[in-house]
Design a protein around this motif. Sequence first.
Motif, mmCIF file in Angstrom:
data_model
loop_
_atom_site.group_PDB
_atom_site.id
_atom_site.type_symbol
_atom_site.label_atom_id
_atom_site.label_comp_id
_atom_site.label_asym_id
_atom_site.label_seq_id
_atom_site.Cartn_x
_atom_site.Cartn_y
_atom_site.Cartn_z
ATOM 1 N N THR A 147 3.784 42.059 -38.296
ATOM 2 C CA THR A 147 4.806 43.231 -37.639
ATOM 3 C C THR A 147 4.350 44.286 -37.223
ATOM 4 N N ASN A 148 3.862 44.948 -37.658
ATOM 5 C CA ASN A 148 3.296 46.498 -37.847
ATOM 6 C C ASN A 148 1.729 46.357 -37.415
ATOM 7 N N GLU A 149 0.753 45.777 -37.662
ATOM 8 C CA GLU A 149 -0.572 45.371 -37.567
ATOM 9 C C GLU A 149 -0.512 44.740 -36.632
ATOM 10 N N SER A 150 -0.087 43.511 -36.051
ATOM 11 C CA SER A 150 -0.171 43.447 -34.332
ATOM 12 C C SER A 150 -0.108 44.338 -33.610
ATOM 13 N N LYS A 151 1.549 45.481 -33.622
ATOM 14 C CA LYS A 151 1.210 46.301 -33.047
ATOM 15 C C LYS A 151 0.734 47.316 -32.976
ATOM 16 N N ILE A 152 -0.184 47.203 -34.380
ATOM 17 C CA ILE A 152 -1.834 48.435 -34.326
ATOM 18 C C ILE A 152 -3.234 47.730 -32.990
ATOM 19 N N LYS A 153 -2.877 46.859 -33.535
ATOM 20 C CA LYS A 153 -4.101 46.516 -33.147
ATOM 21 C C LYS A 153 -4.085 46.347 -30.922
ATOM 22 N N GLU A 154 -2.566 45.509 -30.641
ATOM 23 C CA GLU A 154 -2.618 46.060 -29.537
ATOM 24 C C GLU A 154 -3.095 47.021 -28.990
ATOM 25 N N SER A 155 -2.185 48.161 -30.111
ATOM 26 C CA SER A 155 -1.950 50.026 -28.992
ATOM 27 C C SER A 155 -3.842 49.829 -28.937
ATOM 28 N N LEU A 156 -4.765 50.050 -30.309
ATOM 29 C CA LEU A 156 -6.127 50.073 -30.404
ATOM 30 C C LEU A 156 -6.672 50.008 -29.008
ATOM 31 N N LYS A 157 -6.588 48.563 -28.961
ATOM 32 C CA LYS A 157 -7.332 47.711 -28.031
ATOM 33 C C LYS A 157 -7.001 48.065 -26.761
ATOM 34 N N LYS A 158 -5.757 49.265 -26.685
ATOM 35 C CA LYS A 158 -5.490 49.413 -25.726
ATOM 36 C C LYS A 158 -5.686 50.952 -25.307
ATOM 37 N N LEU A 159 -6.165 51.533 -26.070
ATOM 38 C CA LEU A 159 -6.749 53.375 -26.891
ATOM 39 C C LEU A 159 -8.113 53.154 -26.385
ATOM 40 N N GLU A 160 -8.762 52.157 -26.851
ATOM 41 C CA GLU A 160 -10.000 52.293 -27.364
ATOM 42 C C GLU A 160 -11.024 52.843 -26.299
ATOM 43 N N SER A 161 -10.725 52.653 -24.700
ATOM 44 C CA SER A 161 -12.004 53.501 -23.672
ATOM 45 C C SER A 161 -11.544 54.445 -23.451
ATOM 46 N N ARG A 162 -9.701 54.941 -23.816
ATOM 47 C CA ARG A 162 -8.888 56.587 -23.096
ATOM 48 C C ARG A 162 -9.125 57.683 -23.678
ATOM 49 N N LYS A 163 -9.395 58.247 -22.865
ATOM 50 C CA LYS A 163 -9.175 59.814 -23.412
ATOM 51 C C LYS A 163 -8.010 60.006 -24.121
ATOM 52 N N ILE A 164 -7.090 60.062 -25.817
ATOM 53 C CA ILE A 164 -5.599 60.362 -25.944
ATOM 54 C C ILE A 164 -5.539 61.943 -25.435
ATOM 55 N N PHE A 165 -6.979 63.016 -25.968
ATOM 56 C CA PHE A 165 -6.507 64.280 -25.683
ATOM 57 C C PHE A 165 -6.783 65.164 -24.055
ATOM 58 N N VAL A 166 -5.832 65.068 -23.369
ATOM 59 C CA VAL A 166 -6.780 65.780 -22.115
ATOM 60 C C VAL A 166 -6.698 67.754 -22.326
ATOM 61 N N ASP A 167 -5.607 68.691 -23.714
ATOM 62 C CA ASP A 167 -5.556 69.033 -23.161
ATOM 63 C C ASP A 167 -4.992 69.643 -24.730
ATOM 64 N N ILE A 168 -6.392 71.011 -25.257
ATOM 65 C CA ILE A 168 -5.946 71.229 -26.617
ATOM 66 C C ILE A 168 -6.075 72.726 -27.112
ATOM 67 N N SER A 169 -5.206 73.443 -27.884
ATOM 68 C CA SER A 169 -5.200 74.777 -27.820
ATOM 69 C C SER A 169 -6.074 75.329 -29.059
ATOM 70 N N LYS A 170 -6.401 76.389 -29.042
ATOM 71 C CA LYS A 170 -7.235 76.995 -29.861
ATOM 72 C C LYS A 170 -6.706 76.768 -31.717
ATOM 73 N N ASP A 171 -5.700 76.025 -31.291
ATOM 74 C CA ASP A 171 -4.761 76.814 -32.936
ATOM 75 C C ASP A 171 -4.450 75.399 -33.252
ATOM 76 N N LEU A 172 -5.245 74.184 -32.502
ATOM 77 C CA LEU A 172 -4.963 72.256 -32.275
ATOM 78 C C LEU A 172 -3.632 71.912 -32.559
ATOM 79 N N ASN A 173 -2.427 72.664 -32.498
ATOM 80 C CA ASN A 173 -1.287 72.619 -32.978
ATOM 81 C C ASN A 173 0.153 72.117 -31.814
#
Length: 203
Positions: free
Chosen positions: A86-112
């Motif tokens: 179940t969880n391996e399938s969810k990971i594969k599906e999510s990775l496929k949708k995230l593969e070509s996308r920019k996950i973060f568009v704004d990160i502060s200097k402290d990275l938090n």
Amino acid sequence: MKEISISLLLKNMNQENNYEDDLWKTCLDEKGKRYRRKDISNSLKKLEALGFIKKMRISGTDIYYNKLSYSNPDGYVGFINNIMFTNESKIKESLKKLESRKIFVDISKDLNSYKPAEQSKENYEKLLEAFSNLTELASAIQLVNETSKDEELKKKLKMCHSEIKETLEKTNEKIIRDRKSNEIIVIQRRFAGRIPNPGFLKL
């Protein structure tokens, strides 16, 4: 993130009729202090998901938990394999949708502080959840391996653990591939924070 021992939780439970409030009162941390009610509640949900206990509902407010035991080792291994699939399938599906996308568009200097790209937020959270589920399953498997006397069961569980480890390593490799250095730092911190010590659950 803090952790709680699976053995500690189970040690403070009877075979049957375990109420959340009773466990909250008797299950103490290393300093002799009670855990938050929310932490005990979430831990019980995780123990149920991992096959250690079963929720019994008498009414809407009268709920207790019984410990589970498996007379047939294959039944437990089958249960573990279902969680893995179940969880391996969810990971594969999510990775496929995230593969070509920019996950973060704004990160502060402290990275938090960061802002996930809106179109990626849902898939990223699903990925984190499935990743967490597998890390805690691996933690539970290690505990069972250490306490079980059934050599055949231990052999099969070691194979399951190896498969989970391989899945997690591949997930980490894929999620940071072609990412910018600041993205990689935040992603690795988020994922590392989901990995419990063997025999423990994250709170």
